[in-house]
Design a protein around this motif. Structure first.
Motif, PDB file in Angstrom:
ATOM      1  N   GLY A 382       2.525  -8.398  -4.623  1.00  0.00           N
ATOM      2  CA  GLY A 382       3.575  -8.755  -3.026  1.00  0.00           C
ATOM      3  C   GLY A 382       3.950 -10.248  -2.933  1.00  0.00           C
ATOM      4  O   GLY A 382       3.737 -10.873  -3.989  1.00  0.00           O
ATOM      5  N   ASN A 383       4.241 -10.499  -1.940  1.00  0.00           N
ATOM      6  CA  ASN A 383       4.062 -11.795  -1.369  1.00  0.00           C
ATOM      7  C   ASN A 383       3.510 -12.584  -2.087  1.00  0.00           C
ATOM      8  O   ASN A 383       3.814 -13.832  -2.368  1.00  0.00           O
ATOM      9  N   VAL A 384       1.720 -12.163  -1.743  1.00  0.00           N
ATOM     10  CA  VAL A 384       0.293 -12.930  -2.109  1.00  0.00           C
ATOM     11  C   VAL A 384       0.450 -13.122  -3.290  1.00  0.00           C
ATOM     12  O   VAL A 384      -0.140 -14.213  -4.096  1.00  0.00           O
ATOM     13  N   LEU A 406       3.697  -3.894 -14.444  1.00  0.00           N
ATOM     14  CA  LEU A 406       4.021  -2.382 -13.877  1.00  0.00           C
ATOM     15  C   LEU A 406       4.446  -2.662 -12.000  1.00  0.00           C
ATOM     16  O   LEU A 406       4.924  -2.680 -11.702  1.00  0.00           O
ATOM     17  N   ALA A 407       4.310  -4.150 -11.834  1.00  0.00           N
ATOM     18  CA  ALA A 407       3.795  -4.456 -10.909  1.00  0.00           C
ATOM     19  C   ALA A 407       2.885  -3.734  -9.373  1.00  0.00           C
ATOM     20  O   ALA A 407       3.572  -3.743  -8.415  1.00  0.00           O
ATOM     21  N   SER A 408       1.789  -2.999 -10.305  1.00  0.00           N
ATOM     22  CA  SER A 408       1.303  -2.035  -8.797  1.00  0.00           C
ATOM     23  C   SER A 408       0.895  -2.889  -7.968  1.00  0.00           C
ATOM     24  O   SER A 408       0.186  -3.262  -7.908  1.00  0.00           O
ATOM     25  N   GLY A 433      -2.639  -8.426  -0.570  1.00  0.00           N
ATOM     26  CA  GLY A 433      -1.382  -8.483   0.108  1.00  0.00           C
ATOM     27  C   GLY A 433      -2.615  -7.156   1.339  1.00  0.00           C
ATOM     28  O   GLY A 433      -3.810  -6.890   0.556  1.00  0.00           O
ATOM     29  N   ASP A 434      -2.223  -7.099   2.649  1.00  0.00           N
ATOM     30  CA  ASP A 434      -2.625  -5.762   3.833  1.00  0.00           C
ATOM     31  C   ASP A 434      -2.062  -5.169   2.990  1.00  0.00           C
ATOM     32  O   ASP A 434      -2.949  -3.565   2.861  1.00  0.00           O
ATOM     33  N   GLY A 435      -0.932  -4.722   2.483  1.00  0.00           N
ATOM     34  CA  GLY A 435      -0.884  -4.279   1.965  1.00  0.00           C
ATOM     35  C   GLY A 435      -1.158  -3.066   0.309  1.00  0.00           C
ATOM     36  O   GLY A 435      -1.912  -1.732   0.514  1.00  0.00           O
ATOM     37  N   GLY A 436      -1.360  -4.002  -0.331  1.00  0.00           N
ATOM     38  CA  GLY A 436      -2.269  -3.583  -1.869  1.00  0.00           C
ATOM     39  C   GLY A 436      -3.647  -3.246  -1.034  1.00  0.00           C
ATOM     40  O   GLY A 436      -4.340  -2.410  -1.965  1.00  0.00           O
ATOM     41  N   PHE A 437      -4.183  -3.775  -0.675  1.00  0.00           N
ATOM     42  CA  PHE A 437      -5.276  -3.958  -0.197  1.00  0.00           C
ATOM     43  C   PHE A 437      -6.023  -2.576   0.676  1.00  0.00           C
ATOM     44  O   PHE A 437      -6.615  -1.737  -0.128  1.00  0.00           O
ATOM     45  N   HIS A 462       0.325  -7.928   8.043  1.00  0.00           N
ATOM     46  CA  HIS A 462       0.557  -6.641   8.592  1.00  0.00           C
ATOM     47  C   HIS A 462       2.674  -6.222   8.136  1.00  0.00           C
ATOM     48  O   HIS A 462       3.010  -6.006   9.276  1.00  0.00           O
ATOM     49  N   LYS A 463       2.430  -6.864   6.969  1.00  0.00           N
ATOM     50  CA  LYS A 463       3.462  -6.373   6.625  1.00  0.00           C
ATOM     51  C   LYS A 463       3.554  -6.322   5.691  1.00  0.00           C
ATOM     52  O   LYS A 463       3.276  -6.767   4.525  1.00  0.00           O
ATOM     53  N   LEU A 464       4.451  -5.386   5.130  1.00  0.00           N
ATOM     54  CA  LEU A 464       4.946  -5.357   3.547  1.00  0.00           C
ATOM     55  C   LEU A 464       5.754  -7.330   3.297  1.00  0.00           C
ATOM     56  O   LEU A 464       6.995  -6.638   3.377  1.00  0.00           O
ATOM     57  N   GLY A 465       5.183  -7.758   3.320  1.00  0.00           N
ATOM     58  CA  GLY A 465       6.005  -9.044   3.356  1.00  0.00           C
ATOM     59  C   GLY A 465       7.093  -8.585   2.240  1.00  0.00           C
ATOM     60  O   GLY A 465       7.932  -9.675   1.906  1.00  0.00           O
ATOM     61  N   MET A 466       7.177  -8.877   1.080  1.00  0.00           N
ATOM     62  CA  MET A 466       7.925  -8.914   0.307  1.00  0.00           C
ATOM     63  C   MET A 466       8.963  -8.358  -0.241  1.00  0.00           C
ATOM     64  O   MET A 466       9.891  -8.425  -0.036  1.00  0.00           O
ATOM     65  N   ILE A 467       8.646  -6.507   0.606  1.00  0.00           N
ATOM     66  CA  ILE A 467       9.381  -6.222   0.685  1.00  0.00           C
ATOM     67  C   ILE A 467      10.914  -6.939   2.088  1.00  0.00           C
ATOM     68  O   ILE A 467      11.914  -5.893   1.581  1.00  0.00           O
TER      69      ILE A 467
HETATM   70  C1  LIG Z   1       2.300   1.123  -5.768  1.00  0.00           C
HETATM   71  C2  LIG Z   1       3.091   0.608  -5.128  1.00  0.00           C
HETATM   72  N1  LIG Z   1       4.365   0.573  -4.207  1.00  0.00           N
HETATM   73  C3  LIG Z   1       5.534  -0.096  -4.047  1.00  0.00           C
HETATM   74  C4  LIG Z   1       5.155  -1.224  -4.652  1.00  0.00           C
HETATM   75  C5  LIG Z   1       7.121  -1.743  -4.069  1.00  0.00           C
HETATM   76  N2  LIG Z   1       6.180  -3.032  -3.129  1.00  0.00           N
HETATM   77  C6  LIG Z   1       6.436  -3.865  -3.866  1.00  0.00           C
HETATM   78  S1  LIG Z   1       5.875  -5.498  -3.200  1.00  0.00           S
HETATM   79  C7  LIG Z   1       5.470  -4.684  -1.437  1.00  0.00           C
HETATM   80  C8  LIG Z   1       4.648  -5.236  -0.128  1.00  0.00           C
HETATM   81  C9  LIG Z   1       3.189  -5.394  -0.776  1.00  0.00           C
HETATM   82  O1  LIG Z   1       2.501  -5.333   0.334  1.00  0.00           O
HETATM   83  P1  LIG Z   1       1.854  -6.621   0.911  1.00  0.00           P
HETATM   84  O2  LIG Z   1       0.583  -6.558   0.001  1.00  0.00           O
HETATM   85  O3  LIG Z   1       1.363  -6.726   2.285  1.00  0.00           O
HETATM   86  O4  LIG Z   1       1.564  -8.347   0.061  1.00  0.00           O
HETATM   87  P2  LIG Z   1       2.293  -8.884   1.222  1.00  0.00           P
HETATM   88  O5  LIG Z   1       3.930  -8.978   0.383  1.00  0.00           O
HETATM   89  O6  LIG Z   1       2.584  -8.313   2.637  1.00  0.00           O
HETATM   90  O7  LIG Z   1       2.148 -10.636   0.837  1.00  0.00           O
HETATM   91  C10 LIG Z   1       5.768  -3.306  -1.720  1.00  0.00           C
HETATM   92  C11 LIG Z   1       5.680  -2.350  -1.064  1.00  0.00           C
HETATM   93  C12 LIG Z   1       5.181  -1.720  -5.600  1.00  0.00           C
HETATM   94  N3  LIG Z   1       4.864  -3.084  -5.870  1.00  0.00           N
HETATM   95  N4  LIG Z   1       4.144  -0.804  -5.887  1.00  0.00           N
END
Ligand SMILES: Cc1ncc(C[n+]2csc(CCOP(=O)(O)OP(=O)(O)O)c2C)c(N)n1
Ligand SMILES: Cc1cc2nc3c(=O)[nH]c(=O)nc-3n(C[C@H](O)[C@H](O)[C@H](O)COP(=O)(O)OP(=O)(O)OC[C@H]3O[C@@H](n4cnc5c(N)ncnc54)[C@H](O)[C@@H]3O)c2cc1C
Ligand SMILES: [Mg+2]
Length: 568
Positions: A382-384, A406-408, A433-437, A462-467
């Motif tokens: 993510g942005n993290v 894979l950038a998962s 990131g909050d999403g990944g965690f 509070h966001k999927l920042g990278m998206i």
């Molecule tokens: C399993 C998976 N689903 C979707 C994505 C697409 N994706 C890449 S970055 C991202 C957002 C990550 O959000 P967050 O973890 O909150 O980190 P932030 O970007 O906010 O720092 C998404 C949805 C991915 N890489 N892996």
């Protein structure tokens, strides 16, 4: 030998191969394997809460150590859950073995309860993919699976029907020493001569080094000194040399640095060493390239090469060095260094800022400042990843790993568990990131259960920042990127670990220090600026235009931005 069953033999072979942990969830048709683990004391089972976390943990262990790591799941759902973590291993060339249970052979092919065709399911992810049909095949099959994963650097899968798992193994024991060290592979002398001759004619050489140069740091430094060449690191190779190393000018790509981008754009030869840097749009078309890779299929894969050196980075560089003429002119290197100084001071503006909301760069820089000199970072996606790439300064013996190919999302915390088990004396920090965690947060319970004292830092926007950034670059208004979160520090405490929530810059240093010395699994949940943009090292007109378009649309009331202001 006669009183051993198939599972016992599998464990014996894995123990011989140096395996210490198997990550997985008991149940159904994998129970014979679980019972065999119970009956021995060399390999420990780590009961995760989601098989994907187990596969990530194994993948991280394999990436960090280069040694075989193992995960398992029951037939059907358990096996399916493993897949994402196994793809992470595949794409980062990590030796991982997956053991899956399968329904009894008499039921196979009848759409039996939880029956999934596992061989076809794993066909694409696995280098070695076999079902054990009888105890007679033991230990041959498991030995071959181990060899395949280790020597071909990838995923091996064995499917174990429940009845076969319990069969006695009567074959006399036969054993060869399973795994050897990698040989010092050097290309034939004419290739070395050709590469040296080419490099000797170039005046502006940039080195692009990746994780494949990890064991070649002495030679890498030497060759950079001789060629007066700045070193750009592919992100997976962030820990091959300290970020403050006098020859290092950061990375390349969207997460790279401006000096890295310029040094590749302006060089007359790019010397690629142990890297599979994928973003060809950052490699100018007319670039002249010399490349070293241990895998011959990688030579010229991304860009055409003048000379491809099929060999190990350390020994190939060692053979090359005596044939290189020391470059007298260091203008190119000095220009890169000067640019790097400017770049670093531009980053420092954010790293040292006391602004509210907190810049994520300041959080990353603070962690970097206080992390131990041999800490291990496990970074999520993510942005993290951007803040980790740019604002964490790798030094001394620190290690850095991520889901690179894979950038998962969800890799960070699971990887940290794997790392901490393998290196219990080291500080292990998950950057999430909050999403990944949140994707695999249930596995924080696993860390508590087994007392795996990892430090999880949540960059909470509070966001999927990278998206959000992607949407803006595409010129579309922000949509469905907002995340409703709980207080992750409270969550940590409820789980039986420890945690701390930080709303802004006040108390940042103390919070980071407290998290880093925690003896319990710890979550540091930090509110960071949700509008922080991960600027690329250079901005294309198109990107700037897309960004402008998105902003205008949001201003006109499209998208969901308006609803976000009171999210804290
Ligand atoms: C399993 C998976 N689903 C979707 C994505 C697409 N994706 C890449 S970055 C991202 C957002 C990550 O959000 P967050 O973890 O909150 O980190 P932030 O970007 O906010 O720092 C998404 C949805 C991915 N890489 N892996
Ligand atoms: C959100 C996100 C954004 C990303 N953005 C970037 C970015 O901007 N920039 C970036 O660089 N990466 C980025 N990545 C990672 C990127 O996708 C690649 O995975 C990474 O660049 C590859 O690094 P590498 O070349 O070091 O590793 P690998 O892809 O694993 O390549 C290593 C190479 O070394 C070879 N090798 C192995 N051992 C040896 C040896 N002993 N001797 C010689 N060769 C050897 C291998 O065969 C292989 O070809 C990002 C990842 C994420 C998650
Ligand atoms: Mg986020």
């Amino acid at each position: 030998m006669a009183d051993k069953n198939v599972c016992d033999v599998i464990l014996e072979v894995l123990a011989d191969a140096g395996v210490k942990y198997i990550f997985g969830i008991p149940g159904g048709v994998i129970n014979a394997m679980v019972d065999a683990i119970r009956r021995q004391d060399i390999i420990k089972m780590i009961h995760v809460r989601h098989e994907e976390a187990g596969a990530f943990a194994a993948s991280a262990q394999a990436k960090l150590s280069g040694k075989l790591a193992v995960c398992m799941g029951t037939s059907g759902p358990g096996a399916i859950h493993l897949l994402n973590g196994l793809y992470d291993a595949k794409l980062d060339r990590a030796p991982v073995l997956a053991i899956t249970g399968q329904v009894e052979t008499r039921f196979e092919g009848s759409d039996y309860h939880q029956e999934v065709n596992l061989l076809s399911l794993f066909e694409n992810v696995a280098i070695y993919n076999q079902q054990v049909e009888s105890g007679e095949q033991m230990p041959r099959i498991i030995e071959q699976a181990v060899r395949a994963a280790y020597y071909h650097k990838g995923v091996a899968h064995i499917s174990l029907p429940m009845d076969v798992a319990r069969q006695k193994v009567s074959r006399p024991e036969y054993r060869t020493k399973l795994l050897s060290e990698q040989p010092a592979m050097i290309p034939p002398p004419q290739y070395i001569r050709e590469a040296a001759a080419y490099l000797n004619t170039c005046s502006k050489i940039t080195i692009l080094a990746g994780i494949g140069a990890k064991h070649a740091t002495t030679q890498l430094e030497e060759v950079a000194r001789i060629l007066k060449a700045p070193i750009v690191k592919a992100l997976r190779g962030k820990d091959i040399l300290p970020d403050a190393h006098p020859y290092c000018i950061g990375g390349l790509g969207l997460l790279g640095t401006k000096p890295g981008y310029e040094a590749v754009r302006d060089c007359d030869c790019l010397f690629m060493i142990g890297t599979d840097f994928p973003y060809v749009e950052f490699l100018p078309e007319k670039l002249k390239v010399i490349q070293i890779d241990i895998d011959g299929t990688q030579l010229g894969k991304r860009v055409p090469v003048e000379v491809g050196l099929w060999g190990d980075a350390a020994s190939t560089l060692a053979a090359l060095i005596p044939q290189l003429h020391p470059h007298e002119n260091d203008d190119f290197l000095e220009t890169s260094r000067a640019h790097m100084k400017t770049w670093r001071s531009s980053l420092a503006t954010f790293e040292t800022s006391g602004d509210l909301p907190l810049h994520p760069q300041a959080l990353a820089a603070c962690i970097s400042k206080y992390a131990e000199s041999d800490a291990i970072y496990c970074c999520d996606t993510g942005n993290v990843t951007v803040w980790a790439a740019r604002n964490i300064m790798i030094r001394d013996q620190q290690k850095f790993t991520l889901s690179a190919g894979l950038a998962s999302m969800a890799f960070g915390m699971s990887a940290a568990m794997g790392a901490k088990l393998l290196y219990p004396d080291k500080q292990v920090i998950a950057l999430c990131g909050d999403g990944g965690f949140a994707m695999l947060m249930a596995d924080f319970l696993t860390a508590v259960k087994y007392d795996i004292a990892i430090v999880v830092v949540v960059f909470n926007n509070h966001k999927l920042g990278m998206i959000q950034a992607e949407e803006e670059v595409m010129g579309i208004p922000e949509f469905e990127v907002y995340q409703h979160n709980c207080d992750f520090a409270e969550y940590a405490k409820i789980c039986g670990g420890d945690g701390l929530k930080l709303m802004g810059p006040t108390g940042l240093e103390d919070a980071v220090k407290k998290a880093l010395i925690s003896k319990k699994p710890f979550i540091l949940d930090v509110e960071v600026n949700a509008e922080e943009l991960p600027y690329p090292p250079h901005t294309e007109i198109e990107q700037a235009f897309g960004f402008l378009k998105a902003k205008v649309k949001e201003y006109m009331g499209e998208g969901e931005k308006e609803g976000l202001h009171n999210r804290f």
